[in-house]
Design an enzyme around this catalytic site. Structure first.
Site, PDB file in Angstrom:
ATOM      1  N   ARG A  23       0.712  -1.232   0.139  1.00 57.61           N
ATOM      2  CA  ARG A  23      -0.192  -0.078  -0.190  1.00 57.61           C
ATOM      3  C   ARG A  23       0.700   1.387  -0.028  1.00 57.61           C
ATOM      4  O   ARG A  23       0.596   2.299   0.417  1.00 57.61           O
ATOM      5  CB  ARG A  23      -1.160   0.107   1.133  1.00 57.61           C
ATOM      6  CG  ARG A  23      -1.983  -1.016   1.221  1.00 57.61           C
ATOM      7  CD  ARG A  23      -3.181  -0.504   0.290  1.00 57.61           C
ATOM      8  NE  ARG A  23      -4.281  -1.348   0.415  1.00 57.61           N
ATOM      9  CZ  ARG A  23      -5.231  -1.262   1.056  1.00 57.61           C
ATOM     10  NH1 ARG A  23      -5.663  -0.267   1.942  1.00 57.61           N
ATOM     11  NH2 ARG A  23      -6.289  -2.362   0.904  1.00 57.61           N
ATOM     12  N   ARG A  27      -3.310   6.978   1.162  1.00 58.93           N
ATOM     13  CA  ARG A  27      -3.566   8.103   1.955  1.00 58.93           C
ATOM     14  C   ARG A  27      -2.575   8.701   2.643  1.00 58.93           C
ATOM     15  O   ARG A  27      -2.712   9.913   3.252  1.00 58.93           O
ATOM     16  CB  ARG A  27      -4.924   7.941   2.539  1.00 58.93           C
ATOM     17  CG  ARG A  27      -6.000   7.496   1.635  1.00 58.93           C
ATOM     18  CD  ARG A  27      -7.168   6.876   2.375  1.00 58.93           C
ATOM     19  NE  ARG A  27      -6.901   5.624   2.712  1.00 58.93           N
ATOM     20  CZ  ARG A  27      -7.421   4.664   3.221  1.00 58.93           C
ATOM     21  NH1 ARG A  27      -8.804   4.830   3.624  1.00 58.93           N
ATOM     22  NH2 ARG A  27      -7.170   3.441   3.445  1.00 58.93           N
ATOM     23  N   ARG A  36      -6.785  12.257  -5.027  1.00 58.77           N
ATOM     24  CA  ARG A  36      -7.947  11.878  -4.628  1.00 58.77           C
ATOM     25  C   ARG A  36      -9.069  13.071  -4.454  1.00 58.77           C
ATOM     26  O   ARG A  36     -10.221  12.870  -4.384  1.00 58.77           O
ATOM     27  CB  ARG A  36      -7.750  11.076  -3.363  1.00 58.77           C
ATOM     28  CG  ARG A  36      -7.508   9.593  -3.479  1.00 58.77           C
ATOM     29  CD  ARG A  36      -8.451   8.717  -4.082  1.00 58.77           C
ATOM     30  NE  ARG A  36      -9.244   8.422  -3.086  1.00 58.77           N
ATOM     31  CZ  ARG A  36     -10.508   8.817  -2.798  1.00 58.77           C
ATOM     32  NH1 ARG A  36     -11.216   9.985  -3.643  1.00 58.77           N
ATOM     33  NH2 ARG A  36     -11.061   8.423  -1.530  1.00 58.77           N
ATOM     34  N   ASP A  72      -6.910  -2.107  -7.447  1.00 55.34           N
ATOM     35  CA  ASP A  72      -7.342  -3.012  -6.389  1.00 55.34           C
ATOM     36  C   ASP A  72      -7.609  -4.461  -6.615  1.00 55.34           C
ATOM     37  O   ASP A  72      -8.083  -4.727  -7.700  1.00 55.34           O
ATOM     38  CB  ASP A  72      -8.692  -2.282  -5.826  1.00 55.34           C
ATOM     39  CG  ASP A  72      -8.996  -2.518  -4.164  1.00 55.34           C
ATOM     40  OD1 ASP A  72      -8.499  -1.716  -3.431  1.00 55.34           O
ATOM     41  OD2 ASP A  72      -9.596  -3.463  -4.120  1.00 55.34           O
ATOM     42  N   TYR A 149     -14.722 -11.395   0.065  1.00 58.20           N
ATOM     43  CA  TYR A 149     -15.366  -9.846  -0.031  1.00 58.20           C
ATOM     44  C   TYR A 149     -16.779 -10.201  -0.735  1.00 58.20           C
ATOM     45  O   TYR A 149     -17.660  -9.517  -0.384  1.00 58.20           O
ATOM     46  CB  TYR A 149     -14.442  -9.183  -0.546  1.00 58.20           C
ATOM     47  CG  TYR A 149     -13.276  -8.493   0.111  1.00 58.20           C
ATOM     48  CD1 TYR A 149     -13.735  -7.586   0.988  1.00 58.20           C
ATOM     49  CD2 TYR A 149     -12.047  -9.011   0.223  1.00 58.20           C
ATOM     50  CE1 TYR A 149     -12.698  -6.950   1.768  1.00 58.20           C
ATOM     51  CE2 TYR A 149     -11.118  -8.552   0.908  1.00 58.20           C
ATOM     52  CZ  TYR A 149     -11.490  -7.506   1.878  1.00 58.20           C
ATOM     53  OH  TYR A 149     -10.430  -7.098   2.569  1.00 58.20           O
TER      54      TYR A 149
HETATM   55  O1  CP3 Z   1      -0.218  -1.434  -2.600  1.00 63.54           O
HETATM   56  C1  CP3 Z   1      -0.180  -0.298  -3.212  1.00 63.54           C
HETATM   57  O2  CP3 Z   1      -0.018   0.737  -3.253  1.00 63.54           O
HETATM   58  C2  CP3 Z   1      -1.127  -0.775  -4.677  1.00 63.54           C
HETATM   59  C3  CP3 Z   1      -2.596  -0.239  -4.290  1.00 63.54           C
HETATM   60  C4  CP3 Z   1      -3.484  -1.162  -3.661  1.00 63.54           C
HETATM   61  C5  CP3 Z   1      -4.721  -0.932  -3.222  1.00 63.54           C
HETATM   62  N1  CP3 Z   1      -5.217  -2.077  -2.710  1.00 63.54           N
HETATM   63  C6  CP3 Z   1      -5.048   0.414  -3.105  1.00 63.54           C
HETATM   64  C7  CP3 Z   1      -6.278   0.876  -2.326  1.00 63.54           C
HETATM   65  C8  CP3 Z   1      -3.194  -2.766  -3.512  1.00 63.54           C
HETATM   66  C9  CP3 Z   1      -2.195  -3.618  -3.723  1.00 63.54           C
HETATM   67  C10 CP3 Z   1      -4.437  -3.103  -2.957  1.00 63.54           C
HETATM   68  C11 CP3 Z   1      -4.922  -4.509  -2.268  1.00 63.54           C
HETATM   69  C12 CP3 Z   1      -5.900  -4.759  -1.829  1.00 63.54           C
HETATM   70  N2  CP3 Z   1      -7.162  -4.016  -1.656  1.00 63.54           N
HETATM   71  C13 CP3 Z   1      -6.281  -5.838  -0.620  1.00 63.54           C
HETATM   72  C14 CP3 Z   1      -5.095  -6.737  -0.464  1.00 63.54           C
HETATM   73  C15 CP3 Z   1      -4.008  -6.098   0.737  1.00 63.54           C
HETATM   74  C16 CP3 Z   1      -4.722  -5.996   2.115  1.00 63.54           C
HETATM   75  O3  CP3 Z   1      -4.775  -4.792   2.536  1.00 63.54           O
HETATM   76  O4  CP3 Z   1      -4.721  -7.067   2.731  1.00 63.54           O
HETATM   77  C17 CP3 Z   1      -7.549  -5.815  -0.276  1.00 63.54           C
HETATM   78  C18 CP3 Z   1      -8.120  -6.434   0.975  1.00 63.54           C
HETATM   79  C19 CP3 Z   1      -8.244  -4.577  -0.909  1.00 63.54           C
HETATM   80  C20 CP3 Z   1      -9.626  -4.145  -0.757  1.00 63.54           C
HETATM   81  C21 CP3 Z   1      -9.749  -2.751  -0.405  1.00 63.54           C
HETATM   82  N3  CP3 Z   1      -9.240  -1.762  -1.033  1.00 63.54           N
HETATM   83  C22 CP3 Z   1     -10.214  -2.426   1.093  1.00 63.54           C
HETATM   84  C23 CP3 Z   1     -10.421  -3.368   2.262  1.00 63.54           C
HETATM   85  C24 CP3 Z   1     -10.148  -1.123   1.096  1.00 63.54           C
HETATM   86  C25 CP3 Z   1     -10.592  -0.192   2.082  1.00 63.54           C
HETATM   87  C26 CP3 Z   1      -9.744  -0.186   3.359  1.00 63.54           C
HETATM   88  C27 CP3 Z   1      -8.660   0.723   3.025  1.00 63.54           C
HETATM   89  O5  CP3 Z   1      -7.500   0.886   3.473  1.00 63.54           O
HETATM   90  O6  CP3 Z   1      -9.249   1.961   2.827  1.00 63.54           O
HETATM   91  C28 CP3 Z   1      -9.461  -0.745  -0.146  1.00 63.54           C
HETATM   92  C29 CP3 Z   1      -9.390   0.650  -0.643  1.00 63.54           C
HETATM   93  C30 CP3 Z   1      -8.097   1.236  -1.082  1.00 63.54           C
HETATM   94  N4  CP3 Z   1      -7.442   0.333  -2.218  1.00 63.54           N
HETATM   95  C31 CP3 Z   1      -7.285   2.275  -0.952  1.00 63.54           C
HETATM   96  C32 CP3 Z   1      -6.230   2.273  -1.589  1.00 63.54           C
HETATM   97  C33 CP3 Z   1      -4.942   3.198  -1.824  1.00 63.54           C
HETATM   98  C34 CP3 Z   1      -7.961   3.547  -0.039  1.00 63.54           C
HETATM   99  C35 CP3 Z   1      -8.807   4.070  -0.983  1.00 63.54           C
HETATM  100  C36 CP3 Z   1      -9.004   5.543  -1.013  1.00 63.54           C
HETATM  101  O7  CP3 Z   1      -8.256   6.463  -1.484  1.00 63.54           O
HETATM  102  O8  CP3 Z   1      -9.933   6.271  -0.084  1.00 63.54           O
END
Ligand code: CP3
Length: 342
Positions: A23, A27, A36, A72, A149
């Site tokens: 990640r 943010r 964003r 994602d 999910y």
């Molecule tokens: O790693 C990176 O920088 C690449 C981008 C990336 C995102 N999500 C961007 C994201 C990657 C590799 C993911 C993987 C992902 N997404 C996973 C597996 C990794 C882990 O955390 O276990 C999962 C379970 C998801 C599903 C997901 N996406 C959730 C549960 C959420 C909400 C929780 C949160 O952290 O906000 C997201 C949103 C998300 N995916 C954000 C980002 C940058 C935040 C969204 C925003 O900008 O508001």
């Protein structure tokens, strides 16, 4: 040209331990938040220029040894026919969760270029803009974690719908897992065709299962995905809360095992044997502490592997409240400590 990360994934000797952060585009970065403000999360994912811009931010700001595409894991579920929403503050949701065998019929294995072409376009663009500076990682969720999910309709505390289905009608759930596996196999192969130089499979919820049920339910669809990619690029399997799975993961045909922080890496090593490259595993919450503490934690992590067959990372995604200077301190500490530890 910095290919430390790829060499380390292949188990080749490298001059120091490479480092990136799960990640890392997110943010905690003011530059990400600025993007964003102009576009919602799905729009950033679906606009190759924006996805490329935020993918490159941590490479520039932190000096990490790999880029990971901004996307994602849930996007292929949308391509399969599930409606996907991201609500600020609430995370992802599927308004119509899939909880019974009959409901699988509404889903399909999508044509990747048609429905996920924006991901492939972003990969091509990032490769061009990186110009070989660091390798680019593509990724997806494992079938089990994707199903988690889709069945729950979003995140969940107990995963009671998923687990009820797994005990009540395992053959029905296996159909959904199979659909997710066929989709992921085609999607990730297309990511490699588009320029992804390694693939990480996120099994965020693999640890819900005991080892025997993981082997019975999660492993067969995972192997279908892995077998479609093997030999093309290094594969990283990441599991959260999966220390009890390590003896089984010893035999998983991937180059790299990503692990969380709950077990020190010397203990992980003794459970998985000498072959696997290990990725991880600093507690993401450690980056909320002072830089001096981060440095001593990084030193301990590197002592646990001796810098051998190791890609430094966090044990899960970086927390949104992490100060950028602490993320930088993490990267710098790996760069400083690694050579001395060999
Ligand atoms: O790693 C990176 O920088 C690449 C981008 C990336 C995102 N999500 C961007 C994201 C990657 C590799 C993911 C993987 C992902 N997404 C996973 C597996 C990794 C882990 O955390 O276990 C999962 C379970 C998801 C599903 C997901 N996406 C959730 C549960 C959420 C909400 C929780 C949160 O952290 O906000 C997201 C949103 C998300 N995916 C954000 C980002 C940058 C935040 C969204 C925003 O900008 O508001």
């Amino acid at each position: 040209m910095n290919d430390l990360f790829l060499r380390a994934c292949r188990g080749e000797r490298a001059e120091r331990v490479p480092v990136w952060l799960m990640r890392q585009a997110g943010r905690y970065l003011p530059e990400y938040r600025a993007v964003r403000e102009r576009a919602d999360f799905l729009t950033v994912c679906k606009t190759p220029e924006l996805a490329a811009e935020v993918t490159l931010q941590p490479v520039r700001i932190l000096g990490v040894d790999a880029a990971i595409l901004f996307a994602d894991i849930l996007l292929p579920l949308e391509a399969m026919g599930a409606e996907l929403r991201f609500t600020p503050g609430d995370g992802p949701s599927f308004p119509r969760p899939v909880r019974r065998r009959e409901e699988i019929r509404d889903l399909r294995v999508p044509e990747v270029e048609e429905s996920l072409g924006y991901v492939l376009a972003a990969l091509r663009l990032v490769r061009r803009e990186l110009g070989g500076a660091v390798p680019l990682i593509g990724f997806g969720g494992t079938p089990w974690t994707l199903a988690a999910y889709l069945v729950e309709g979003g995140g969940s505390q107990h995963f009671s719908h998923l687990l009820a289905w797994s005990y009540g009608d395992p053959a029905g759930l296996a159909e959904l897992l199979d659909l997710a596996a066929r989709t992921s196999r085609a999607y990730l192969a297309a990511q490699v065709d588009a320029g992804a130089q390694a693939i990480q499979l996120f099994d965020t919820w693999g640890g819900l299962l005991d080892a025997e049920r993981w082997r019975a339910l999660a492993l067969p669809p995972l192997l279908h995905v892995v077998e479609g990619l093997r030999g093309r690029v290094p594969l990283i399997y990441y599991v959260n809360g999966g220390a009890h799975l390590l003896p089984v993961l010893r035999d998983l045909p991937v180059e790299v095992l990503g692990v969380d922080w709950r077990l020190p890496l010397d203990q992980v090593r003794s459970l998985v044997g000498p072959e696997k490259v290990l990725q991880g595993n600093l507690d993401p919450a450690a980056l909320l502490g002072p830089p001096s503490e981060i440095e001593s934690r990084v030193a301990a992590m590197l002592r646990a592997t001796g810098g051998e067959r190791h890609v430094a990372n966090l044990g899960h995604g970086i927390l949104p409240t992490t100060p950028v200077e602490n993320a930088r301190a993490f990267v710098q500490a790996v760069r400083r400590f690694a050579p001395e530890s060999r």
